[in-house]
Structure formats: structure tokens, C-alpha cells
Enzyme design. Structure first.
Site, PDB file in Angstrom:
ATOM      1  N   LYS A   4      -2.653  -5.892  -6.175  1.00  0.00           N
ATOM      2  CA  LYS A   4      -2.232  -6.392  -4.866  1.00  0.00           C
ATOM      3  C   LYS A   4      -1.117  -7.432  -5.008  1.00  0.00           C
ATOM      4  O   LYS A   4      -0.201  -7.494  -4.186  1.00  0.00           O
ATOM      5  CB  LYS A   4      -3.435  -7.000  -4.128  1.00  0.00           C
ATOM      6  CG  LYS A   4      -4.483  -5.973  -3.694  1.00  0.00           C
ATOM      7  CD  LYS A   4      -3.938  -5.047  -2.614  1.00  0.00           C
ATOM      8  CE  LYS A   4      -4.947  -3.992  -2.193  1.00  0.00           C
ATOM      9  NZ  LYS A   4      -6.110  -4.543  -1.498  1.00  0.00           N
ATOM     10  N   GLN A  13     -10.869  -8.632  -1.109  1.00  0.00           N
ATOM     11  CA  GLN A  13     -10.578  -9.266   0.177  1.00  0.00           C
ATOM     12  C   GLN A  13     -11.508 -10.441   0.482  1.00  0.00           C
ATOM     13  O   GLN A  13     -11.917 -10.649   1.619  1.00  0.00           O
ATOM     14  CB  GLN A  13     -10.609  -8.207   1.288  1.00  0.00           C
ATOM     15  CG  GLN A  13      -9.511  -7.172   1.109  1.00  0.00           C
ATOM     16  CD  GLN A  13      -9.599  -6.010   2.079  1.00  0.00           C
ATOM     17  OE1 GLN A  13     -10.367  -6.041   3.028  1.00  0.00           O
ATOM     18  NE2 GLN A  13      -8.812  -4.974   1.840  1.00  0.00           N
ATOM     19  N   CYS A  68       4.527  23.436  15.291  1.00  0.00           N
ATOM     20  CA  CYS A  68       4.334  22.156  15.979  1.00  0.00           C
ATOM     21  C   CYS A  68       5.506  21.965  16.926  1.00  0.00           C
ATOM     22  O   CYS A  68       6.507  22.672  16.840  1.00  0.00           O
ATOM     23  CB  CYS A  68       4.205  20.980  15.004  1.00  0.00           C
ATOM     24  SG  CYS A  68       5.728  20.528  14.177  1.00  0.00           S
TER      25      CYS A  68
END
EC number: 2.8.1.4
Length: 485
Positions: free
Chosen positions: A265, A296, A456
């Protein structure tokens, strides 16, 4: 066809100068989005509302859908405007319009008035309501919780009968706050955190750290493109892809297992800070929530922040997973997120929940930072609109067709909402509905003796998915180049 757009209440309580600036930016954003779809749309700013007009009644549903997704709009009214001569004339016009709707219903009348008139708003409500009650025998007046509320706006010599009220997403108009860089992984959290900053008025650029190869990058591009197209298409934004496989490999080889998550991180926020500095962006956005995973914790988050040269924003910090998933469903990213693997959490078997700065610094001392520098220098920078253009280049081996052969099946890969709204119908060929986010897990279960033509609305997702399927060894796919209306 006319809409009266009401601004987010927090805008209305600001100083006159700030309110005017915000309203001006919102007007520009609305114009940028609507005129791409309907060039004849007129957007006019007034003191406390924005007026949207269009002559093309057939575009009504699409304009409503677009307005509902523009940040800064609290709600908007769909109105029918007519000139009047006096109060009785207003009653006659209202009766002609709502008589059928009020049959057998309870109702009340609510009037908002601007300008000089011989009557007040309350007098108008009583007169019109009383007249409707007399002329529609099966209707009854009920001031509290009626079946139908007849809403009328009167301005000078014009009345506007409110046909419908539509909710917006609120927030601030994009461009009223500074730009941010969102670290997007394709999961639930990063998509929602990106949306939350868009809704708060920031132009959100996207930074993706590729840990899982081409398929991972395609999926994340789909999510970023989806969020941009639905909620921030009024502005140009960047999509930055950084190949982090080398960084992860170096961490796996050199860093202690328990420290890997925090070190990874820290490497990400270092790289993101360099990208942010390049574009004069002051803040980076992550989808981290307190205690959700081992990296976290407050201790770990503080150590991660120390590696950043930019402000780190965490809009989801107090949200639990259920709330985040519910928000992802609201914005339409949940199904994409479900198909996305989580790479960050698997590189460490026994992650630390309370990292020590000295130990982290020691472990990073073994890391070759030239690998990180190289990853940032070799990053790919795209205008997010180039995702479609890039797809054109990447899917060169996937044929785009407009005429179907006998043994071909149409694979409609749009979302369920889009197919419900505008279904693909064919009298000659089988049509299978399989949303693009389910192709990776379900395409293999289809009859592989048949050829499938992916469809699509704009052709972007079908080409991205065709590339994904080709990468995974499926050669029986083509792209349908024809639009349905």
C-alpha cells in the site's frame, strides 16, 4: 417538453457569489451532457433554478435518466407550461389536464407563485381545489396524504402544471471542487469511493495498479468507464494504468511476509503521489474502511499515509461492507465488482495489524526502488474516452458485423435495466441476455458449437469483452456493429 431543475440545498445557502458560480458550473455541466444526446436541448440558468427545454418528445425518458445522474441536482420537475388570463382560466386549464387522473382519488392542490397577481397562493389553491372537487364527482379533497397532489407553479402570466417530480443525486456540480486521483481496483470499495468524490463536486481521475494481467485491466477499465459515463461525462478525465507486477514480485522476494500488505500500500500511494504531482492534483482517494482488512487499522493507515506526498482521502472510512455493497448496487458497479478478484489481500498470509515504523522502514530498505520508478515512468495515460479507441486497436482480430449468419446467436451483454428498457428482438436469430459482468463465469457454459455475436448499445463493452474472451481461448465470438432503436 420542459424541466425545472432545483439545485442541491447546500448550494442555495451559500453566499450569492458562490451560489452563482456553482449554478453557472451546473448549467454548463447539464448542457455538456444533454446536448451530446439532443443538440436542440436548451439550458437556461435562473436565480434559483435551471430550465431545460427540448422539442423532441421522443427523447423524454433518456433526458430524465441523464438529469437524474448529474451531481448538483436535488430534484427536477417535469412541467407543462401554458399562458393564462386569470385565476378561473388556470382552473379550466388544470381541470382539462387532471380530470381523468383524479377520478375516484383523493387530492389536494399546491401552488407556488411568483410575480404580481390579484390572488395569493393559498387563494389559488382553494379556488382551483374547490372547482376540481365540484366538477369531478368521484374525487375528494384530502389535505393530508392524498392519493394525488396537483402541483402548479405560477410565474407572471404563465402557469406550469407539474406532471412529475424526479429525484436527482444531489451533491455539488463537478468542477466546483479540486481534482482528485482515485486508486481504483475494480472492487466494491474503490468504485463507491470514486462516486462519492464525484458527487461532492470533484473531477475524479483514475489510477489503476495492474496486478493481474490483461483481464484485470479490462475489468477495471469497464468500471471506470461506467462510472465516468453515468456520473461525470460532462468532464474529460484521465485513466492511468501502472503495471505493478514487478513491484509485487520484488515485495514477495524481499519483504517479510507479515509486512507485505502495508509495504504494498505504501508503494501504491508513493506511485499515485508522483502521478498526482504530474497533473497538479492535491489529493488521492482510496476505498479503505477502518478495520475492514488487516492493513486498515489506524496504525497501519497512518504508516501508509506517511509514504504519500499528497492528501489521502478515505470517504468510506466509517462504512461497513453492507453499506458499501448497497451503494455499489445503487450506482451500478456491484456486478462488475463481484467478478473482480482481490489481489492485494492474498500476498501476505499472516499480515500485521499493528505495523511498526522502524520495521517497515527496514523491510523497505531491501526493496529496489528503481523497479517502482520504472513502473511509474512506464505508466499508460489515457483520456478515458480513449478506452473505446484503444479497444478498436486491441480487438483487431474480432470481426464487427451488421448482418448475421445462420448459425449465430445474439449475445446481448447490456445490463438488465438496459435490456428491460429497450430489449433486443429478432425473428430470425436466438437472443441470449447475459450481462457483460457474467461473461467471464458463464460464457463457457454456452453451446460452444455455435458462434456468438456480442451486442451492447455503444459497442465499447462488447469489444472489451470480446478481447477478454479471445484472451481466454474462445474464438467463436464477434461483435455486432448495428444499433437498435
Amino acid at each position: 417538453m420542459k424541466f425545472i431543475v432545483k439545485l442541491f440545498p447546500e448550494i442555495m445557502i451559500k453566499s450569492e457569489t458562490v451560489r452563482k458560480r456553482f449554478a453557472k458550473i451546473l448549467t454548463s455541466n447539464i448542457r455538456n451532457i444533454l446536448q451530446k444526446y439532443d443538440e436542440e436541448t436548451a439550458v437556461v440558468r435562473h436565480w434559483d433554478y435551471i430550465e431545460v427545454r427540448s422539442k423532441n418528445e421522443e427523447n423524454r425518458e433518456e433526458l430524465i435518466a441523464l438529469l437524474q445522474r448529474i451531481p448538483g441536482i436535488h430534484h427536477f420537475l417535469e412541467v407543462e407550461e401554458k399562458p393564462f388570463t386569470d385565476l378561473h382560466h388556470i382552473f379550466e386549464l388544470t381541470l382539462a389536464d387532471v380530470a381523468q387522473q383524479l377520478q375516484g382519488k383523493t387530492f389536494c392542490v399546491r401552488v407556488k407563485r411568483k410575480g404580481k397577481h390579484k390572488f395569493s397562493s393559498i387563494e389559488a389553491e382553494r379556488y382551483i381545489g374547490g372547482g376540481l372537487n365540484q366538477h369531478i364527482e368521484s374525487a375528494k379533497v384530502r389535505l393530508k396524504n392524498p392519493d394525488v397532489t396537483v402541483r402548479i407553479d405560477i410565474e407572471d402570466d404563465k402557469m406550469m402544471l407539474v406532471k412529475a417530480r424526479h429525484a436527482g443525486i444531489g451533491g455539488y456540480p463537478i468542477g466546483t471542487q479540486e481534482d482528485v486521483l482515485s486508486l481504483i481496483s475494480g472492487g466494491f470499495d474503490s468504485g463507491v469511493s470514486s462516486y462519492m468524490l464525484i458527487r461532492r463536486g470533484s473531477r475524479v481521475h483514475y489510477c489503476f495498479f495492474n496486478l493481474g494481467g490483461v483481464a484485470h485491466e479490462i475489468g477495471v477499465k469497464q468500471m471506470a468507464y461506467h462510472i465516468w459515463q453515468r456520473y461525470s461525462a460532462s468532464h474529460k478525465v484521465r485513466f492511468i494504468a501502472i503495471n505493478f507486477e514487478g513491484v509485487v514480485g520484488e515485495i514477495l522476494e524481499k519483504v517479510d511476509n507479515g509486512q507485505m500488505g502495508v509495504v504494498l500500500k505504501r508503494m501504491m500511494v508513493r506511485a499515485a503521489s508522483k502521478v498526482a504531482q504530474r497533473f497538479n492534483i492535491e489529493a488521492i482517494v482510496t476505498g479503505e474502511a477502518l478495520g475492514q482488512v488487516s492493513s486498515q487499522t489506524l496504525t497501519n493507515l497512518r504508516l501508509i499515509d506517511e509514504a504519500a506526498d499528497a492528501l489521502v482521502l478515505r470517504p468510506l472510512i466509517t462504512h461497513d461492507k453492507e453499506q458499501i455493497i448497497a451503494m455499489a448496487k445503487e450506482i451500478g458497479t456491484d456486478d462488475i465488482a463481484k467478478s473482480m478478484p482481490e489481489f492485494c489481500g492474498v500476498i501476505s498470509k499472516n499480515p500485521t495489524i499493528k505495523a511498526v515504523r522502524e520495521k517497515i522502514v527496514t523491510e523497505e530498505g531491501y526493496f529496489n526502488f528503481e523497479i517502482l520508478e520504472s513502473a511509474v515512468q512506464n505508466a499508460k495515460y489515457l483520456d478515458i474516452r480513449q478506452i473505446a479507441e484503444e479497444t478498436e486497436k486491441e480487438v483487431v482480430e474480432v470481426e464487427a458485423i451488421s448482418v448475421l449468419s445462420e448459425n449465430e446467436v445474439i449475445l446481448d451483454i447490456r445490463s438488465p435495466e438496459e435490456t428491460d428498457e429497450n430489449p433486443f428482438k429478432s425473428d430470425t436469430h436466438e437472443v441470449i441476455q447475459m450481462p457483460f459482468y457474467k461473461l467471464s463465469s458463464q460464457f463457457g457454459s454456452l453451446d460452444q458449437s455455435k458462434n456468438y455475436v456480442l451486442y451492447c448499445e455503444r459497442g465499447v463493452m462488447s469489444k472489451l469483452q470480446a478481447l477478454y474472451l479471445k484472451e481466454n481461448g474462445f474464438s467463436n465470438v464477434r461483435v455486432f456493429a448495428k444499433k437498435i432503436h
